[in-house]
Structure formats: structure tokens, C-alpha cells
Write a protein that holds these residues in place. Structure first.
Motif, PDB file in Angstrom:
ATOM      1  N   UNK A 130       0.824  -1.215   0.000  1.00  0.00           N
ATOM      2  CA  UNK A 130       0.000   0.000   0.000  1.00  0.00           C
ATOM      3  C   UNK A 130       0.857   1.264   0.000  1.00  0.00           C
ATOM      4  N   UNK A 131       1.942   1.245   0.714  1.00  0.00           N
ATOM      5  CA  UNK A 131       2.786   2.435   0.828  1.00  0.00           C
ATOM      6  C   UNK A 131       3.715   2.598  -0.367  1.00  0.00           C
ATOM      7  N   UNK A 132       4.191   1.483  -0.945  1.00  0.00           N
ATOM      8  CA  UNK A 132       5.277   1.564  -1.917  1.00  0.00           C
ATOM      9  C   UNK A 132       4.966   0.970  -3.287  1.00  0.00           C
ATOM     10  N   UNK A 133       3.679   0.714  -3.586  1.00  0.00           N
ATOM     11  CA  UNK A 133       3.401   0.137  -4.899  1.00  0.00           C
ATOM     12  C   UNK A 133       3.935   1.047  -6.007  1.00  0.00           C
ATOM     13  N   UNK A 134       4.450   0.392  -7.024  1.00  0.00           N
ATOM     14  CA  UNK A 134       5.010   1.049  -8.208  1.00  0.00           C
ATOM     15  C   UNK A 134       6.204   1.946  -7.881  1.00  0.00           C
ATOM     16  N   UNK A 135       6.976   1.557  -6.877  1.00  0.00           N
ATOM     17  CA  UNK A 135       8.215   2.268  -6.564  1.00  0.00           C
ATOM     18  C   UNK A 135       9.446   1.396  -6.769  1.00  0.00           C
ATOM     19  N   UNK A 136       9.275   0.278  -7.483  1.00  0.00           N
ATOM     20  CA  UNK A 136      10.430  -0.511  -7.886  1.00  0.00           C
ATOM     21  C   UNK A 136      11.026  -1.380  -6.801  1.00  0.00           C
ATOM     22  N   UNK A 137      10.168  -1.989  -5.941  1.00  0.00           N
ATOM     23  CA  UNK A 137      10.712  -2.837  -4.885  1.00  0.00           C
ATOM     24  C   UNK A 137       9.839  -4.056  -4.582  1.00  0.00           C
ATOM     25  N   UNK A 138       8.700  -4.231  -5.208  1.00  0.00           N
ATOM     26  CA  UNK A 138       7.737  -5.241  -4.785  1.00  0.00           C
ATOM     27  C   UNK A 138       8.299  -6.655  -4.803  1.00  0.00           C
ATOM     28  N   UNK A 139       9.020  -7.031  -5.861  1.00  0.00           N
ATOM     29  CA  UNK A 139       9.585  -8.366  -5.918  1.00  0.00           C
ATOM     30  C   UNK A 139      10.462  -8.656  -4.703  1.00  0.00           C
ATOM     31  N   UNK A 140      11.304  -7.693  -4.309  1.00  0.00           N
ATOM     32  CA  UNK A 140      12.191  -7.882  -3.152  1.00  0.00           C
ATOM     33  C   UNK A 140      11.396  -8.199  -1.896  1.00  0.00           C
ATOM     34  N   UNK A 141      10.303  -7.444  -1.688  1.00  0.00           N
ATOM     35  CA  UNK A 141       9.497  -7.650  -0.488  1.00  0.00           C
ATOM     36  C   UNK A 141       8.816  -9.011  -0.502  1.00  0.00           C
ATOM     37  N   UNK A 142       8.287  -9.419  -1.652  1.00  0.00           N
ATOM     38  CA  UNK A 142       7.640 -10.720  -1.741  1.00  0.00           C
ATOM     39  C   UNK A 142       8.631 -11.849  -1.497  1.00  0.00           C
ATOM     40  N   UNK A 143       9.841 -11.716  -2.029  1.00  0.00           N
ATOM     41  CA  UNK A 143      10.875 -12.735  -1.792  1.00  0.00           C
ATOM     42  C   UNK A 143      11.202 -12.820  -0.304  1.00  0.00           C
ATOM     43  N   UNK A 144      11.355 -11.679   0.342  1.00  0.00           N
ATOM     44  CA  UNK A 144      11.706 -11.668   1.767  1.00  0.00           C
ATOM     45  C   UNK A 144      10.644 -12.358   2.626  1.00  0.00           C
ATOM     46  N   UNK A 145       9.388 -12.232   2.234  1.00  0.00           N
ATOM     47  CA  UNK A 145       8.298 -12.852   2.980  1.00  0.00           C
ATOM     48  C   UNK A 145       7.980 -14.267   2.498  1.00  0.00           C
TER      49      UNK A 145
END
Length: 556
Positions: free
Chosen positions: A491-506
Motif C-alpha cells: 500500500x505504501x510503496x506500490x510502483x516504486x520498484x521494490x515489490x519483488x524484493x518484499x515478496x521474496x523476503x516474505x
């Protein structure tokens, strides 16, 4: 595969030691008649320019790298690998080169877009090594430390995307060696630690005079991001959550930054961080720790915020403040559902369509129907739900269904904007003025919240989350779980070029625990193998550098 030809960065200086197939390299002077003398401070500016520009002559002409110059820029290449394969967005035109493989998570070592990102990172690192080699002991040490920060940032992207890098910290003709996993993690950790005491104090460049340069705050922010992902990068050998928290503490306690909270002329504090005057608006600037500088007149390129603004708009959408409509990226239903779990988003229907309307007529119709972005935000109860589902440009659906056919297959994302808070004219109607906040204070609060949660300190973690939900006028969380955190990151960072990293971490990117449309190439999604958590080393680099080995799951 298209070849990427590396050219010199500035004033006839030759680059050497680049990780690439020899046949794909053509090291040549941009201007054979140019002098070999140059101004070091101009060269420093070039180091930063690599983040937002792609060559020597504006949007096209004398490119750093051959091929499609717009596709070769730093932010666009890494953004695509971090976003287009996730639950946040879909590239509308699936006949474009290599797009189906990225959309469906089916890439391999010959993937063009993977190669573009790899080569851009390697090119920039070579440029930074040249500067550090030639200017150490000549320029002030904090200038050199700034370029060391940029180099560490690029090695972080290598680590995050590829789990390894063609590593060099010198400037010579030797081939890079492979450095990855915990070894590369430790190098970045040590490098940041060394330069943090050399860089200017936190917040020094958080002003109009030097906005966009790296000070301690930027290094602390990268260090916190690195540490939060430590378990991923070291295959579980290191879990530096306390370090992540400590670096966030340094930034927050400095009082050098503040969240953008006050609405102005109808624009929320959140919206102002992503607008065309975010480098002039004191409130927006206060949140931004380190930006990629952009200006429609002075930094013309197709790979920075022009990409973000134009790719998410179609002609006919209101409040665009641009004449450039690429109509490429739209929201996946999975992103919209983060804000509207019941599919109750305000949206126009086919019966509401207008024929060749003016902008004023579009605005009036949207307001009449209650489907303007302001209505969407109000219905979501969250300032961050910046979607457009009105009549401008055509009638949208929430999902493509079984086949992706075009830009109107989903909600339009209007988070990135070339508007200005005084509704003034853009500097240019083709290229965007919007600076890209590569690091901002909201990340620090959310990083600390996650680190605290993983350290078992849920009370303080909830307090940090509340900083963001309060700013967004959203519901306050009363408990914290993995699902709460990963959804807040979205919600805070969509379309800021980091989503894949966050999904991998979780642990949600691969496997079948979490599915989204077209994950694994199936409408509705299907599980994928864990080797897709890391991108392959491009085949052409393996052919040219025997020091590099392919990542598991991608063959030899």
C-alpha cells in the motif's frame, strides 16, 4: 538478442574491465576529437546522472549503451524486474520484446530485459570505479565517498536481483570476479560502514541547493534496506534485524526528515511526494532522503519518471499535465484488492462512455458518477489508493480475465504525476519533472516496524506502522502479522520498484502460498519454482567472463 555496446561516459574517457562478452563490447570515444582533459566536478555530476539519464544528448543520441536507449536506463531496467512480474502491475502490450516472459515469470538466461538491467548496473559500476580510481586523493574525500555510495547501491541491486555480481572495486582491464551471497553482503556492509563517517551529516543535502546528493542519511537508508534483507542475501547465515533497526534509529532521531502530511490544494501529503514539483515543495522534499533528479527541460530521458508518468496514462485521462501517453502499465486486480478487498471500487461502466469529450467534460462526468480518483480514495479510506476508474480514455475493467488485451484491462495508477500543487504548467509537456524518491522516510518507519516485529517487539512496531496509516488517514492496525506487514509494504510503496524484493523476503514470490493473476502464466496464478527468486546471469556475460557461474535452475 540485441547487443549492448558500452561507450564512454564523458569527454573521450575510455572504460575498461567491463563484465561482458567481448563481441558485445565496443569501447570507443563519444567524440574522437575531444580533449583528454576534463573537469572533475563535471565528472562527479555524470556519476549521479547515470541514475536518471541514458546518454550524452538527451532522450536519444550518443547513448551510454546501444539498442533502444529508452529501455537501457538505470531506473527503468531495475523497476521492470522488480514490478512487472509481481501482483502490482501488468504491461499492456504483451507483444513487446520479452514482456510475456517477465509478466508470467518464465525468463531464462537469454532474457533481453534481464540483460539490460545487468549491463546497466555493470556499466555504471565501471564508471564509478573509474572516478574513484582517478579522483581519490585529488577531490575532497566526501565527494569520492558519494560515488562509493552509488557503487554500493548498484552492488546492492546486483545482490538483490542476481544474488551475485561481476565484482570489481578497481579500474583496470582485468575481468571482474564473482562475488555473491554472504561475501557480497559483507562487502556492501563494510563499504557503507567505511563511508558513513566520511559523507556529510544526515540531512545536509535535503535542501534545494544540493538536493539529490548522497549524505549519511542516504547511506544509512541503504544500510537499513540491506540489513532487513540479510537473511535472503546470506541464505539464512545472517539475520541483521537489529542492525536494520539501529540504522533506522539514526535517521529518525536526526530529525532531518519528516513525513509529508499536510494536504495542499486538494493534494494529500502522500500524493505530494510523487508530483512534478516534489523538488520545490518543502514538505515533499523533507520526506525524500535520496532522489533521482528529474526535470522535463534539463533531464530529458525515457527511462526515469517520464516512464512512470507516461506509461500509466492514456490520452483522455484528466489532470495529466503531459502530452505523452504511452498507455503501458496498469494495475493488477491484486493490487486494487489491497485497498478494496470486496471489489467495491467506484468505477464507470460501458453505459457511461463519452464520445471525444473535453477534459472538462471528463471531469464533470467523473464527478457526477462518483468515480474520480478522489472518490476512489474516499471509498478506500486510504489516501494511498491513487487509482483512476473514470471515463477518461475509455472504460476500464478490474481484470483482463483470461487474456491481456490492452491498457483498459485494469485500473489506471495515478500515483506518479507531473502535476504541481499550484496547478502550474510543467517544465515540458513530453518529459516529466517528477523526482524519483529512491529512499524516503516512510521506508525507514516501515523497515523499523518490520525489524522490531522480527525481534519480538510488537508494541513499538505498531507505533511505527501508525505513523504511516495516520498519514494516509487509514485504519490503525491493532495487531501485527506477516500479512499486515507485506500488505503495508504494498500500500505504501506500490510502483516504486521494490515489490519483488518484499515478496521474496516474505517467502511469497515463488511457490503457491500466494498467487496473483498470470503468476506462472495462468490467469488466476499458479505456483512457480524457487529458482525464480533470483534472476539468471545473462548468457552473453557468461560467454565473455569465465569467472561468472550461472545461478541454480538456469542451466550452465
Amino acid at each position: 538478442m540485441k547487443k549492448i555496446i558500452i561507450k564512454t561516459a564523458t569527454l573521450g574517457l575510455l572504460l575498461a574491465g567491463m563484465a561482458s562478452c567481448a563481441d558485445d563490447l565496443n569501447l570507443s570515444s563519444i567524440d574522437p576529437q575531444s580533449s583528454q582533459s576534463y573537469d572533475a566536478t563535471e565528472l562527479l555530476a555524470k556519476q549521479y546522472a547515470t541514475l536518471g539519464l541514458t546518454g550524452q544528448a538527451g532522450p536519444a543520441g550518443k547513448p551510454d549503451m546501444s539498442g533502444d536507449e529508452g529501455e537501457s536506463g538505470f531506473y527503468r531496467t531495475v523497476f521492470n524486474l522488480q514490478e512487472l512480474c509481481t501482483d502490482e502491475c501488468i504491461w499492456a502490450w504483451q507483444d513487446n520484446e520479452d514482456i510475456p516472459a517477465i509478466t508470467n515469470i518464465a525468463w531464462n538466461s537469454s532474457s533481453t530485459r534481464v540483460n539490460w538491467a545487468y549491463q546497466r548496473l555493470a556499466y555504471d559500476v565501471t564508471l564509478y570505479n573509474q572516478f574513484i580510481h582517478e579522483q581519490s586523493g585529488k577531490l575532497d574525500e566526501d565527494f569520492v565517498a558519494e560515488v562509493r555510495f552509488l557503487r554500493a547501491l548498484h552492488y546492492w541491486y546486483f545482490l538483490d536481483l542476481f544474488h551475485k555480481a561481476p565484482f570489481k572495486d578497481t579500474f583496470n582491464k582485468e575481468l571482474p570476479v564473482e562475488k555473491g551471497g554472504k561475501e557480497l553482503y559483507d562487502w556492501i556492509d563494510t563499504e557503507l560502514t567505511e563511508i558513513e563517517n566520511i559523507l556529510k551529516p544526515t540531512g545536509t543535502y535535503n535542501s534545494k541547493t544540493n538536493f539529490g546528493r548522497a549524505d549519511q542519511g542516504a547511506a544509512y537508508a541503504l544500510h537499513a534496506r540491506l540489513a532487513l534483507n540479510s537473511s535472503v542475501y546470506t541464505d539464512g547465515a545472517t539475520k541483521d534485524y537489529q542492525k536494520a533497526k539501529d540504522y533506522c534509529d539514526k535517521i529518525i532521531s536526526s530529525n532531518a526528515y519528516a513525513l509529508s502530511t499536510a494536504a495542499t490544494n486538494g493534494f494529500s501529503g502522500y500524493a505530494q511526494v510523487f508530483m512534478g514539483d516534489n523538488d520545490e515543495n518543502a514538505q515533499a522534499m523533507k520526506e525524500i532522503i535520496f532522489p533521482i533528479r528529474q526535470d522535463g527541460e534539463k533531464t530529458k530521458a525515457y527511462a526515469g519518471s517520464t516512464y512512470l508518468v507516461s506509461s500509466m496514462r492514456i490520452s483522455g485521462m484528466p489532470y495529466a499535465n503531459t502530452d505523452s501517453y504511452w498507455s503501458c502499465n496498469f494495475a493488477r486486480k491484486d493490487l486494487v484488492e489491497k485497498f478494496f478487498p470486496g471489489d467495491n471500487i467506484p468505477m464507470a461502466s460501458k453505459a457511461d462512455a463519452l464520445s471525444n469529450p473535453t477534459e472538462a467534460q471528463v471531469i464533470a462526468k467523473d464527478n457526477e458518477l462518483g468515480v474520480a480518483t478522489a472518490n476512489v480514495i474516499a471509498a478506500a479510506g486510504d489516501d494511498r489508493a491513487m487509482f483512476y476508474m473514470g471515463v477518461g480514455g475509455g472504460i476500464r475493467t478490474l481484470s483482463p480475465g483470461k487474456q491481456i488485451t490492452g491498457f483498459l484491462n485494469g485500473a489506471s495508477i495515478v500515483k506518479w504525476s507531473n502535476q504541481r500543487i499550484n496547478n502550474g504548467a510543467a517544465h515540458d509537456r513530453t518529459f516529466s519533472d517528477t523526482d524519483i524518491p529512491l529512499f524516503r522516510l516512510a521506508e525507514i518507519y516501515l523497515t523499523r516496524a518490520e525489524a522490531l516485529y522480527r525481534l519480538g517487539q510488537t508494541g513499538p512496531a505498531l507505533a511505527d506502522l501508525k505513523m504511516l496509516t495516520d498519514r494516509a488517514h487509514a485504519v490503525t492496525h491493532t495487531s501485527i502479522t506477516d500479512n499486515v506487514l507485506i500488505d503495508e509494504w504494498c500500500k505504501e510503496f506500490y510502483m516504486e520498484g521494490r515489490r519483488r524484493s518484499d515478496l521474496v523476503r516474505f517467502g511469497l514470490f515463488s511457490g503457491s502460498k500466494y498467487l496473483w493473476d498470470f503468476k506462472g502464466g495462468v490467469a488466476g496464478g499458479t505456483g512457480i519454482d524457487s529458482h525464480f527468486n533470483i534472476y539468471p546471469i545473462p548468457a552473453n556475460d557468461l560467454a565473455g567472463n569465465p569467472n561468472m557461474k550461472q545461478n541454480t535452475g538456469y542451466g550452465n
